[in-house]
Design a protein around this motif. Structure first.
Motif, short mmCIF file in Angstrom:
data_model
loop_
_atom_site.label_atom_id
_atom_site.label_comp_id
_atom_site.label_asym_id
_atom_site.label_seq_id
_atom_site.Cartn_x
_atom_site.Cartn_y
_atom_site.Cartn_z
N GLY A 71 0.78 -1.18 -0.14
CA GLY A 71 0.01 0.08 0.16
C GLY A 71 0.95 1.26 -0.20
N GLN A 72 0.35 2.36 -0.33
CA GLN A 72 1.06 3.72 -0.53
C GLN A 72 1.44 3.97 0.73
N PRO A 73 0.78 3.89 2.02
CA PRO A 73 1.49 4.20 3.34
C PRO A 73 2.45 3.44 3.61
N THR A 74 2.81 2.28 3.14
CA THR A 74 3.90 1.43 3.59
C THR A 74 4.93 1.96 2.80
N VAL A 75 4.69 2.23 1.65
CA VAL A 75 5.87 2.44 0.57
C VAL A 75 6.42 3.73 0.97
N SER A 76 5.39 4.67 1.40
CA SER A 76 5.90 6.28 1.76
C SER A 76 6.73 6.06 3.23
N HIS A 77 6.40 4.88 3.94
CA HIS A 77 7.27 4.79 5.15
C HIS A 77 8.97 4.35 4.93
N HIS A 78 8.88 3.41 3.90
CA HIS A 78 10.17 2.90 3.43
C HIS A 78 10.76 3.95 2.79
N LEU A 79 10.14 4.73 1.92
CA LEU A 79 10.90 5.98 1.38
C LEU A 79 11.44 6.90 2.39
N LYS A 80 10.66 7.17 3.32
CA LYS A 80 11.03 8.08 4.29
C LYS A 80 12.30 7.60 5.12
N ILE A 81 12.36 6.24 5.19
CA ILE A 81 13.77 5.78 6.01
C ILE A 81 14.65 6.05 5.11
N LEU A 82 14.63 5.65 3.76
CA LEU A 82 15.73 5.75 2.78
C LEU A 82 16.10 7.29 2.86
N VAL A 83 15.25 8.05 2.85
CA VAL A 83 15.71 9.60 2.63
C VAL A 83 16.25 10.05 3.87
N ASP A 84 15.79 9.48 5.00
CA ASP A 84 16.49 10.04 6.38
C ASP A 84 17.63 9.32 6.59
N ALA A 85 18.15 8.17 5.99
CA ALA A 85 19.51 7.70 5.82
C ALA A 85 20.33 8.25 4.85
N GLY A 86 19.95 9.28 3.98
CA GLY A 86 20.68 9.73 2.98
C GLY A 86 20.81 8.93 1.67
N LEU A 87 20.09 8.03 1.63
CA LEU A 87 20.27 7.27 0.25
C LEU A 87 19.43 7.81 -0.81
N LEU A 88 18.33 8.08 -0.42
CA LEU A 88 17.29 8.72 -1.62
C LEU A 88 16.87 10.22 -1.27
N GLU A 89 16.85 11.02 -2.26
CA GLU A 89 16.32 12.41 -2.05
C GLU A 89 14.91 12.45 -2.78
N ARG A 90 14.14 13.46 -2.23
CA ARG A 90 12.68 13.69 -2.41
C ARG A 90 12.48 15.05 -3.12
N GLU A 91 11.82 14.97 -4.37
CA GLU A 91 11.47 16.28 -4.97
C GLU A 91 9.77 16.32 -5.28
N LYS A 92 9.31 17.53 -4.45
CA LYS A 92 7.69 17.33 -4.84
C LYS A 92 7.44 18.08 -5.95
N ARG A 93 6.49 17.61 -6.93
CA ARG A 93 6.33 18.25 -7.98
C ARG A 93 4.63 18.03 -8.08
N GLY A 94 4.20 19.30 -7.84
CA GLY A 94 2.56 19.21 -7.90
C GLY A 94 2.02 18.15 -6.65
N THR A 95 1.51 17.35 -7.02
CA THR A 95 0.88 16.38 -5.94
C THR A 95 1.60 14.95 -5.83
N TRP A 96 2.62 15.02 -6.54
CA TRP A 96 3.28 13.84 -6.68
C TRP A 96 5.00 14.12 -6.02
N ALA A 97 5.38 12.91 -5.45
CA ALA A 97 6.76 13.07 -5.01
C ALA A 97 7.62 12.12 -6.02
N TYR A 98 8.95 12.65 -6.34
CA TYR A 98 9.76 11.91 -7.12
C TYR A 98 11.21 11.46 -6.36
#
Length: 116
Positions: A71-98
């Motif tokens: 589900g989207q909430p679970t994927v978002s949770h995993h993505l947040k952990i990867l961002v917080d660990a400095g492995l991924l960066e997030r860019e918000k474009r409109g309603t979507w995050a890349y």
């Protein structure tokens, strides 16, 4: 009795000598643990793989739920952990995050392991 005392003293000296400074400082060990903990989940490894394999080197969060069958909430949770660990960066474009891999992040993670 002198022999027994000499053996005990020699053993104590060999056993208790410090081997040198630790290879990792406490701060370095905490940072390494945070990154390695983020990498220790199969779903997070798959997310990194999907993002890295993207044609443009990035992936929209909307494209990450189906391949993982989560589900989207679970994927978002995993993505947040990867961002917080400095492995991924997030860019918000409109309603979507890349998401994209932070340049050099995977090389730094590999170096954490090889430098132990």
């Amino acid at each position: 009795m002198t022999t027994a005392l000499t053996i005990e003293t020699a053993t104590a000296e060999l056993c208790c000598e410090p081997s040198g400074p630790p290879a990792l400082t406490a701060t370095d060990a905490q940072e390494s643990a945070r990154v390695l903990k983020a990498l220790s989940d199969p779903n997070r490894l798959r997310l990194l793989s999907i993002v890295k394999a993207g044609e443009s080197g990035e992936a929209c969060v909307c494209d990450l739920t189906e391949p993982l069958e989560l589900g989207q909430p679970t994927v978002s949770h995993h993505l947040k952990i990867l961002v917080d660990a400095g492995l991924l960066e997030r860019e918000k474009r409109g309603t979507w995050a890349y998401y994209s891999i932070v340049p050099g992040a995977l090389d730094r993670a590999a170096a954490m392991i090889t430098q132990l």
